[in-house]
Structures are given as structure tokens and as C-alpha cells.
Design an enzyme around this catalytic site. Structure first.
Site, short mmCIF file in Angstrom:
data_model
loop_
_atom_site.label_atom_id
_atom_site.label_comp_id
_atom_site.label_asym_id
_atom_site.label_seq_id
_atom_site.Cartn_x
_atom_site.Cartn_y
_atom_site.Cartn_z
N GLY A 104 -10.94 1.18 -5.15
CA GLY A 104 -10.82 0.38 -6.90
C GLY A 104 -9.38 1.36 -7.74
N GLY A 126 -6.57 2.56 -5.68
CA GLY A 126 -5.77 1.99 -4.95
C GLY A 126 -5.62 2.17 -3.79
N ASP A 170 -16.99 15.41 -12.02
CA ASP A 170 -17.07 14.34 -10.47
C ASP A 170 -17.65 15.47 -9.56
OD1 ASP A 170 -17.20 11.93 -9.96
OD2 ASP A 170 -14.96 11.35 -9.60
#
Length: 442
Positions: free
Chosen positions: A100, A102, A220
């Protein structure tokens, strides 16, 4: 061919990035990226650059600043034309992955790109202007990795922000992501010892972030964001969601809920309250995935096993039950005491109560105790297998093998799910703010 970055999950909201001050350790030499295999005695630091000496923290740069001057030591500005040369005009066969955000290309920075450059393999991430990552996440990566240097953080070599182009140039990680190795269906080469080394490296990276003068919350942590070099040294990558930790007498940071469903701490999902112990929960999920060889979220599994933590955490403190669910690809590679120590650590990290989770410095200490034993054990196993012998270093009860079906194949007995002493936490209604794991991985 290894990759540096894998196709990233989608993020639906963006948090405002603020200041990014980091800590340097006076009087210690910084050994950055000249990493020993065991990562010992290697000090992370803040990159000093025009900040009045002493490596003082710098204010974050905006796009206009970065277009005119990199502002950070050892970070180069590249033109878009140079990026085209490095990737052979963005050749399709140079693509390492896409998602999503690139596309990620492999590339080479050498004399043909710019005079004076020594030939270096790199990974170049080009953001899609209409993708899920925007300028804020791109800036977060530059501002954090531009100032931070540590053996267990991926190195940012440079960037391009010419016109509407947004590219990031990273060191090339030959073995790709932990996700690629851990969840491959056949040919998994991650032994117990390698998994524990990777866990230790990731823990050191997180401990460094949390130990900064003003702590940084990674936000993350997942297998896709842990990259491996040719020696299976692990580094944290993708700092687009990183956030400054609480300051002064603050107990937490209030922010929009972002991350990947299955990894985010329950209190963060429900309240938006973010602390360094939110990262500790994510580390617990990571440990659980490495122990079981299963993804944090997988809707192809039986219904009660969709969420790995909800299903497996109650079993971590039960020796016999744990042995029935441990990744069978590690058969005979670990001792019972070591296994239970790691399982107990994962159990603590996954506590519903943030205060019940250990600090990352403590996690590092626990994993360090396994290292020497693991090195010696792997040497023993290698010698035994080279002589055609096999050995099992743990004891399993006779019923741990389960029963056999009509074809004589073993099948495991079903386990109970959540412990009766723990209240279930309904996180399904909060999933809209988190990204579902991307089904297209590299």
C-alpha cells in the site's frame, strides 16, 4: 535474493509527529553499524550534526528543510535522477516488494550515481503519492533514523524529496524479513538458537529506543519489520509510526490508535493511551510467534485460534500443554528449562495489565542468559547430527503426542482456550482503527 523491506500493512490514520530528541552517552565511544555478531559492547548514539556539539538532539525537519539540507550526519540527499540510475530506471526485475505504501527496489549506489561513492547495495523505497503512507510517516522515518544510530536499527543512508517524489534509501539486508523465514511452509532454517538471537537483537533495539533521554515508542513491532542480514543479525525497520514517549510527569501519550491488529496492546487499542509497555506487549506477541511458528492473526485457523495470544497465552505456563503447541520444526533443539523461561517471559510481556509487563532492559537480561547455553547446545546438536545421531533435549508426556487417525497419522488433542481466571477482552469492536495483516507478503 534477500530483501530490505516487505509489503507493508495498511495504516488508516496518521499521528502528528513532534520533537525527536535522543540521548547520547557522554564519555563512551560510539560503535555504530560495525556490529559484532553478539551485539555486545556496541553503543547506540544520536547523530550529531550542527547542533552546537555534543550530539544534542535536533528539532525535526520538514519537507522544505530536507529539500535544501539533510541536516543529519551520514544521511545524503539524492536526486530523482540518481535514484533512477541506482535502480536501472526502476527496472521491474529490481523490485523487492510492493504494498500500500509503494514499491521497494534493490539498487546500487556507486560512482555511476555520484562521484566518490563506494559501491554499496541498498534498498530504495519509493512512496506511492496516493498510497497509505504520507509525508508525515515519511518525515518520521527521516527524522528518527536520521538521528538514531544503533546496531539493531536499520541504517538510513539517504532520501529523495524532489518535487512530489518521496524515496528512502536504506542499507540492504540480505536475508530479508523475519516474517519471510518464520512463516515459510517448507525449508525453514530458523533454529531455536537463531530465533533466540533474533529475539535478543530486537529486544536490544527496543531497549535502546525506550532508554533515550526522551523515550521513543516504536509502535509497529512485527515480524515484517524485523530485517536480517547475512549473519541473521536483526534490525528494527519502518519508523513511520514511531512516537515520542511521555514527558515529565506524564504517564502516557494519548494518540490515535494505529498499528497492526494482533500486535497492539489491548489498553492502547481501547483507550489510545500509549506507553513503552505497549511495545513490550508487541514483543510478547513476537516471542509467541517465534515459539509456535504461527502468525499473530490468522483467520484460516480454527475459530478459537484466530487470535494467537487469546488462544495460546493461557498455555504458556503449562509444560505439557506448551510442548504440544511448540513449533515442531524446532524439535529437539531446546532444553525444557530454556523453553519455559522464554515462554514465561512471553507470558509476562502479554499481561493484560501494562504494569505487569517487564521493561525491555529486563527482557534483554533474561534473553542474554540463554545465549551462551544456546551456542553450546547448537554445537552439540551439529556434532550429533553430523554423526547420524538424533537427540531430544526435552521430555514430553506420553499423551502429548495426541492420538492417531485412521491413516496412522498423529493428530493433536484440542486445548482449552483462555484461562478461566482471566476475563476476556473484547477488542473486535476496536479493529477499525488498526490495519489487517496484508495477505500479500514478500
Amino acid at each position: 535474493m534477500g530483501i530490505c523491506f516487505s509489503a507493508e500493512d495498511q495504516h488508516y490514520q496518521f499521528s502528528q509527529q513532534q520533537n525527536y530528541p535522543k540521548k547520547t552517552t557522554p564519555g563512551k565511544k560510539a560503535a555504530v553499524y560495525l556490529m559484532k555478531s553478539d551485539c555486545e559492547d556496541v553503543v547506540g548514539k544520536v547523530s550529531g550534526s550542527g547542533s552546537g556539539g555534543g550530539g544534542l538532539p535536533l528539532a525535526p525537519k520538514n519537507i522544505k528543510d530536507l529539500q535544501s539540507n539533510p541536516g543529519y550526519e551520514n544521511v545524503d540527499i539524492f536526486t530523482y535522477e540518481e535514484m533512477k540510475i541506482a535502480t536501472k530506471q526502476f527496472r521491474p526485475d529490481y523490485i523487492l516488494g510492493e504494498g500500500g505504501f509503494g514499491v521497494v527496489y534493490k539498487g546500487v549506489i556507486d560512482e555511476s550515481v555520484r562521484v566518490g561513492f563506494k559501491s554499496t547495495k541498498v534498498a530504495i523505497k519509493e512512496l506511492n503519492p496516493e498510497g497509505f503512507q504520507g509525508d508525515r510517516e515519511w518525515l518520521a522515518e527521516v527524522n528518527y533514523l536520521g538521528q538514531l544510530s544503533h546496531p539493531n536499527l536499520v541504517k538510513l543512508i539517504g532520501y529523495c524529496c524532489e518535487d512530489d517524489h518521496r524515496l528512502l534509501v536504506y542499507e540492504y539486508m540480505a536475508m530479508g524479513s523475519l516474517e519471510k523465514h518464520l512463516f515459510r511452509r517448507v525449508g525453514c532454517t530458523l533454529t531455536w538458537t537463531k530465533r533466540m538471537k533474533i529475539a535478543l537483537d530486537a529486544a536490544k533495539g527496543l531497549a535502546f529506543l525506550h532508554g533515550a533521554e526522551r523515550s521513543i515508542i516504536y509502535r509497529d513491532l512485527k515480524t515484517a519489520n524485523i530485517l536480517l542480514d547475512e549473519g541473521y543479525n536483526a534490525k528494527l525497520s519502518d519508523f513511520g509510526l514511531a512516537k515520542d514517549g511521555p514527558r515529565g510527569d506524564q504517564t502516557h501519550v494519548s494518540t490515535r490508535v494505529m498499528g497492526t491488529y494482533g500486535y497492539a496492546a489491548p489498553e492502547y487499542v481501547m483507550t489510545g493511551h500509549l506507553t513503552s509497555r505497549s511495545d513490550v506487549y508487541g514483543f510478547g506477541v513476537l516471542l509467541l510467534e517465534m515459539l509456535l511458528g504461527k502468525r499473530a492473526m490468522d483467520k484460516s485457523r480454527a475459530c478459537r485460534e484466530h487470535n494467537l495470544v487469546e488462544w495460546a497465552r493461557p498455555l504458556l505456563n503449562h509444560n505439557k500443554k506448551l510442548l504440544r503447541i511448540i513449533d515442531p520444526r524446532m524439535d529437539g533443539q531446546y532444553g525444557t528449562k530454556a523453553l519455559m523461561k522464554v515462554a514465561g517471559l512471553a507470558y509476562q510481556c502479554l499481561s493484560q495489565n501494562p504494569k505487569g509487563r517487564p521493561l525491555m532492559n529486563h527482557v534483554v537480561e533474561v534473553l542474554e542468559t540463554l545465549k551462551d547455553d544456546g551456542d553450546a547446545q547448537e554445537e552439540v546438536m551439529t556434532n550429533l547430527h553430523s554423526r547420524g545421531k538424533s537427540v531430544t533435549l526435552y521430555e514430553a508426556s506420553s499423551d502429548s503426542q495426541g492420538t492417531r487417525d485412521g491413516n496412522g497419522q498423529r493428530r493433536r488433542r484440542p486445548e482449552s482456550g483462555r484461562s478461566k481466571s482471566e476475563a476476556a477482552v473484547d477488542t473486535e469492536k476496536y479493529v477499525s482503527t488498526l490495519s489487517e495483516p496484508d495477505t500479500t507478503k514478500i
